[in-house]
Design a protein around this motif. Structure first.
Motif, mmCIF file in Angstrom:
data_model
loop_
_atom_site.group_PDB
_atom_site.id
_atom_site.type_symbol
_atom_site.label_atom_id
_atom_site.label_comp_id
_atom_site.label_asym_id
_atom_site.label_seq_id
_atom_site.Cartn_x
_atom_site.Cartn_y
_atom_site.Cartn_z
ATOM 1 N N LEU A 1 0.820 -1.214 0.000
ATOM 2 C CA LEU A 1 0.000 0.000 0.000
ATOM 3 C C LEU A 1 0.853 1.263 0.000
ATOM 4 O O LEU A 1 0.580 2.216 -0.727
ATOM 5 C CB LEU A 1 -0.926 0.010 1.220
ATOM 6 C CG LEU A 1 -2.279 -0.679 1.075
ATOM 7 C CD1 LEU A 1 -3.012 -0.681 2.405
ATOM 8 C CD2 LEU A 1 -3.113 0.023 0.016
ATOM 9 N N VAL A 2 1.878 1.243 0.841
ATOM 10 C CA VAL A 2 2.768 2.402 0.913
ATOM 11 C C VAL A 2 3.433 2.649 -0.438
ATOM 12 O O VAL A 2 3.539 3.791 -0.900
ATOM 13 C CB VAL A 2 3.828 2.212 2.021
ATOM 14 C CG1 VAL A 2 4.923 3.267 1.919
ATOM 15 C CG2 VAL A 2 3.171 2.271 3.399
ATOM 16 N N ASN A 3 3.849 1.578 -1.083
ATOM 17 C CA ASN A 3 4.489 1.714 -2.396
ATOM 18 C C ASN A 3 3.527 2.226 -3.452
ATOM 19 O O ASN A 3 3.935 2.886 -4.418
ATOM 20 C CB ASN A 3 5.068 0.365 -2.844
ATOM 21 C CG ASN A 3 6.248 -0.080 -2.005
ATOM 22 O OD1 ASN A 3 6.872 0.728 -1.321
ATOM 23 N ND2 ASN A 3 6.546 -1.372 -2.036
ATOM 24 N N THR B 1 3.034 10.081 3.231
ATOM 25 C CA THR B 1 4.257 10.622 3.813
ATOM 26 C C THR B 1 4.438 10.194 5.272
ATOM 27 O O THR B 1 5.465 10.491 5.884
ATOM 28 C CB THR B 1 4.275 12.153 3.710
ATOM 29 O OG1 THR B 1 3.010 12.666 4.113
ATOM 30 C CG2 THR B 1 4.545 12.590 2.280
ATOM 31 N N ALA B 2 3.434 9.497 5.829
ATOM 32 C CA ALA B 2 3.544 8.951 7.184
ATOM 33 C C ALA B 2 2.488 7.874 7.364
ATOM 34 O O ALA B 2 1.463 7.862 6.681
ATOM 35 C CB ALA B 2 3.375 10.034 8.238
ATOM 36 N N VAL B 3 2.760 6.959 8.295
ATOM 37 C CA VAL B 3 1.819 5.893 8.645
ATOM 38 C C VAL B 3 1.524 5.979 10.138
ATOM 39 O O VAL B 3 2.436 6.187 10.950
ATOM 40 C CB VAL B 3 2.389 4.502 8.302
ATOM 41 C CG1 VAL B 3 1.516 3.394 8.884
ATOM 42 C CG2 VAL B 3 2.532 4.337 6.798
ATOM 43 N N GLY C 1 9.934 2.853 4.780
ATOM 44 C CA GLY C 1 10.506 4.008 4.093
ATOM 45 C C GLY C 1 9.864 5.330 4.446
ATOM 46 O O GLY C 1 10.258 6.372 3.918
ATOM 47 N N VAL C 2 8.859 5.314 5.351
ATOM 48 C CA VAL C 2 8.225 6.552 5.814
ATOM 49 C C VAL C 2 8.086 6.469 7.328
ATOM 50 O O VAL C 2 8.052 5.368 7.904
ATOM 51 C CB VAL C 2 6.835 6.768 5.162
ATOM 52 C CG1 VAL C 2 6.966 6.959 3.665
ATOM 53 C CG2 VAL C 2 5.884 5.618 5.487
#
Length: 296
Positions: free
Chosen positions: A167-169, A174-176, A220-221
């Motif tokens: 999902l992030v990809n 910019t944040a989770v 990565g975030v």
């Protein structure tokens, strides 16, 4: 009489403040504990800055904020001050960002583990709103937010971390913000504590079922974790009674998890509390009343 062997097992806890309390004064270099007042609310920040301390308490370096709350199963109490305090803490830890993915970890079919999915039901998601529709609804000034409850691997056959990574990809937040039920070593903390941390989370670690961690290193975030303790390890609870001549020779206590009888209400009210705090942190221009209306 010698203690049964399971009493010597290290206490399982996701609450870093509890783990930090095991150090004698003065605290070792790389560990600090500071308590401040936010209105009428006590907020304690544990800062872990050394690898030595991190390894000893088995928690990654970072900031862990603990907020003491009224019993979250009591619907007669109005914890607005605590909600605003939690929102301010979340906002303080959030990086300057334009979009956020909120993840509700856990199993909705198991009540003590259903906090994350219950929170997601109340998050104001805005990523799908086009500019024109958002303007018509008066939501054009709101941060782009998406929310998901990915379930657990036993339900999906997919590691939760893999789902979140994909999902992030794809949506590039910019944040989770990750929400999960936690384990404590003090029974009195169940349903009375909120922990907020800035270094991610390893789902299931408090019940010895740790999955792939969700952190800036893996995703990565930046990842902010939020949780409420809903269970306590059976051996830890038994040990707390030992000084009162409680005795148990059953090794079953070492693998049992105990939850309060009010767990249904704890999950319901905790989910409402945390969702209001997250929404308030993401949308500070809205009042709690407006947020409640949009979530209804």
């Amino acid at each position: 009489m010698d203690k049964p062997s399971f009493f010597t097992c290290p206490a399982r806890s996701d609450i870093t403040l509890e783990l930090a309390s095991g150090f004698s004064q003065p605290l070792p270099e790389g560990l600090s504990v500071n308590t401040e007042k936010h209105g009428c609310v006590n907020i304690t920040c544990v800062s872990v800055t050394s690898s030595t301390v991190s390894k000893k308490i088995k928690k990654p370096q970072g900031r862990y904020i603990t907020i003491e709350t009224p019993p979250l199963w009591n619907s007669l109490l109005d914890p607005q001050d605590e909600i605003n305090a939690a929102a301010d803490c979340i906002r303080h830890l959030l990086p300057s960002c334009t979009s956020v993915l909120v993840v509700g970890l856990g199993n909705s079919s198991i009540t003590p583990d259903a906090l994350g999915p219950a929170v997601i039901e109340r998050i104001i998601a805005t990523r799908h709103l086009g500019k024109e529709l958002a303007a018509q609804l008066g939501l054009d000034s709101l941060r782009k937010t998406s929310a998901i409850a990915p379930g657990v691997m036993g339900q999906t056959g997919i590691e939760t971390g893999e789902i979140i990574q994909a999902l992030v990809n794809f949506i590039h937040p910019t944040a989770v913000i990750a929400v999960d039920a936690l384990a404590a070593q003090e029974y009195s903390r169940l349903g009375r504590t909120i922990q907020i941390a800035d270094n991610g989370i390893s789902p299931g670690s408090g019940v010895q079922n740790s999955r792939k961690e969700l952190s800036e290193k893996t995703l990565g975030v930046p990842v902010i974790s939020i949780g409420v303790p809903t269970v306590i390890d059976g051996a830890t609870l038994a040990a707390s009674f030992h000084s009162e001549n409680f005795d148990s020779h059953s090794s079953c206590a070492a693998c049992a998890m105990v939850t309060p009888r009010e767990i249904d209400r704890i999950i319901g009210h905790s989910a409402k509390f945390i969702s209001l705090a997250i929404n308030k942190a993401l949308y500070p221009q809205l009042s709690l009343e407006e947020i409640s209306f949009l979530c209804s």
